[in-house]
Design a protein around this motif. Sequence first.
Motif, PDB file in Angstrom:
ATOM      1  N   PRO A  38     -29.907 -16.451  -1.645  1.00  0.00           N
ATOM      2  CA  PRO A  38     -28.926 -15.653  -0.907  1.00  0.00           C
ATOM      3  C   PRO A  38     -28.825 -16.119   0.542  1.00  0.00           C
ATOM      4  CG  PRO A  38     -30.996 -14.491  -0.920  1.00  0.00           C
ATOM      5  CD  PRO A  38     -31.203 -15.751  -1.731  1.00  0.00           C
ATOM      6  N   GLY A  39     -27.806 -15.674   1.230  1.00  0.00           N
ATOM      7  CA  GLY A  39     -27.745 -15.801   2.674  1.00  0.00           C
ATOM      8  C   GLY A  39     -28.405 -14.565   3.270  1.00  0.00           C
ATOM      9  N   CYS A  40     -29.204 -14.730   4.311  1.00  0.00           N
ATOM     10  CA  CYS A  40     -29.905 -13.597   4.925  1.00  0.00           C
ATOM     11  C   CYS A  40     -29.781 -13.658   6.439  1.00  0.00           C
ATOM     12  CB  CYS A  40     -31.386 -13.614   4.569  1.00  0.00           C
ATOM     13  SG  CYS A  40     -31.725 -13.471   2.831  1.00  0.00           S
ATOM     14  N   ILE A  41     -29.670 -12.487   7.045  1.00  0.00           N
ATOM     15  CA  ILE A  41     -29.603 -12.420   8.504  1.00  0.00           C
ATOM     16  C   ILE A  41     -30.024 -11.037   8.980  1.00  0.00           C
ATOM     17  CG2 ILE A  41     -27.195 -11.660   8.616  1.00  0.00           C
ATOM     18  CD1 ILE A  41     -26.917 -13.587  11.059  1.00  0.00           C
ATOM     19  N   MET A  42     -30.548 -10.984  10.186  1.00  0.00           N
ATOM     20  CA  MET A  42     -30.843  -9.716  10.851  1.00  0.00           C
ATOM     21  C   MET A  42     -29.633  -9.394  11.733  1.00  0.00           C
ATOM     22  SD  MET A  42     -33.235  -7.372  11.645  1.00  0.00           S
ATOM     23  CE  MET A  42     -34.863  -8.050  11.657  1.00  0.00           C
ATOM     24  N   TYR A  43     -29.122  -8.175  11.605  1.00  0.00           N
ATOM     25  CA  TYR A  43     -27.956  -7.750  12.382  1.00  0.00           C
ATOM     26  C   TYR A  43     -28.081  -6.245  12.615  1.00  0.00           C
ATOM     27  CZ  TYR A  43     -23.002  -6.828  13.390  1.00  0.00           C
ATOM     28  OH  TYR A  43     -21.820  -6.427  13.957  1.00  0.00           O
ATOM     29  N   ASN A  44     -27.991  -5.818  13.851  1.00  0.00           N
ATOM     30  CA  ASN A  44     -28.098  -4.396  14.201  1.00  0.00           C
ATOM     31  C   ASN A  44     -29.359  -3.753  13.611  1.00  0.00           C
ATOM     32  OD1 ASN A  44     -25.771  -4.408  15.733  1.00  0.00           O
ATOM     33  ND2 ASN A  44     -24.471  -3.734  14.052  1.00  0.00           N
ATOM     34  N   GLU A  45     -30.474  -4.446  13.754  1.00  0.00           N
ATOM     35  CA  GLU A  45     -31.780  -3.964  13.300  1.00  0.00           C
ATOM     36  C   GLU A  45     -31.849  -3.714  11.795  1.00  0.00           C
ATOM     37  OE1 GLU A  45     -33.668  -1.023  15.757  1.00  0.00           O
ATOM     38  OE2 GLU A  45     -32.475  -1.638  17.490  1.00  0.00           O
ATOM     39  N   GLU A  46     -31.025  -4.435  11.034  1.00  0.00           N
ATOM     40  CA  GLU A  46     -31.050  -4.365   9.582  1.00  0.00           C
ATOM     41  C   GLU A  46     -31.016  -5.795   9.036  1.00  0.00           C
ATOM     42  OE1 GLU A  46     -28.892  -0.288   8.357  1.00  0.00           O
ATOM     43  OE2 GLU A  46     -27.527  -1.868   9.053  1.00  0.00           O
ATOM     44  N   VAL A  47     -31.545  -5.970   7.836  1.00  0.00           N
ATOM     45  CA  VAL A  47     -31.535  -7.271   7.183  1.00  0.00           C
ATOM     46  C   VAL A  47     -30.465  -7.254   6.095  1.00  0.00           C
ATOM     47  CG1 VAL A  47     -32.865  -8.919   5.813  1.00  0.00           C
ATOM     48  CG2 VAL A  47     -33.990  -7.603   7.628  1.00  0.00           C
ATOM     49  N   TYR A  48     -29.541  -8.195   6.180  1.00  0.00           N
ATOM     50  CA  TYR A  48     -28.469  -8.339   5.197  1.00  0.00           C
ATOM     51  C   TYR A  48     -28.831  -9.477   4.250  1.00  0.00           C
ATOM     52  CZ  TYR A  48     -25.429  -5.241   7.863  1.00  0.00           C
ATOM     53  OH  TYR A  48     -24.899  -4.144   8.489  1.00  0.00           O
ATOM     54  N   VAL A  49     -28.724  -9.211   2.943  1.00  0.00           N
ATOM     55  CA  VAL A  49     -28.985 -10.215   1.915  1.00  0.00           C
ATOM     56  C   VAL A  49     -27.706 -10.326   1.088  1.00  0.00           C
ATOM     57  CG1 VAL A  49     -30.420 -10.832  -0.059  1.00  0.00           C
ATOM     58  CG2 VAL A  49     -31.440  -9.648   1.890  1.00  0.00           C
ATOM     59  N   ALA A  50     -27.056 -11.483   1.146  1.00  0.00           N
ATOM     60  CA  ALA A  50     -25.722 -11.642   0.562  1.00  0.00           C
ATOM     61  C   ALA A  50     -25.691 -12.761  -0.473  1.00  0.00           C
ATOM     62  CB  ALA A  50     -24.712 -11.937   1.668  1.00  0.00           C
ATOM     63  N   GLY A  51     -25.138 -12.437  -1.634  1.00  0.00           N
ATOM     64  CA  GLY A  51     -24.937 -13.452  -2.656  1.00  0.00           C
ATOM     65  C   GLY A  51     -26.237 -13.926  -3.276  1.00  0.00           C
TER      66      GLY A  51
END
Length: 138
Positions: A38-51
């Motif tokens: 997946p693609g992962c990133i930290m944004y606004n104190e949350e971790v997004y895991v996409a695809g």
Amino acid sequence: MILAGGKQGGTWLLNVEKYDIEGVLTAAPNLSYRRSGPGCIMYNEEVYVAGGYNAGSRLSDVEVFDLKTNVWRIISKMNNEREFPGIFVYDNQLTVFGGYGTDPRSIEVYNGISWENSKDTLTKDFYQGVLVGAKCPV
């Protein structure tokens, strides 16, 4: 550091682990979907895991981990299935692009409710890249 998903042998994982600066690895709540790449990133104190990818299928699902509450939530699916997408924040908007899947040149932007296809596209196919935030000179 957050370790999310992956693959071990022939099994796609939904495990999540936190690795802190002291070198301690602790379990966190599992992902909702098994996935690798997946693609992962930290944004606004949350971790997004996409695809990502799971047993023959590329995914468009996106999950968000709140570090304060230690809870995952599912947000709207991306318009395109993406394995190893690029994901970053541009102009305070979460943006994904490329990856193996439907359109490796497409770009999508999350508006807080759903993903919108950008009118812009990449000039070349993008797969498995690495992103580094850097301010470029004009």
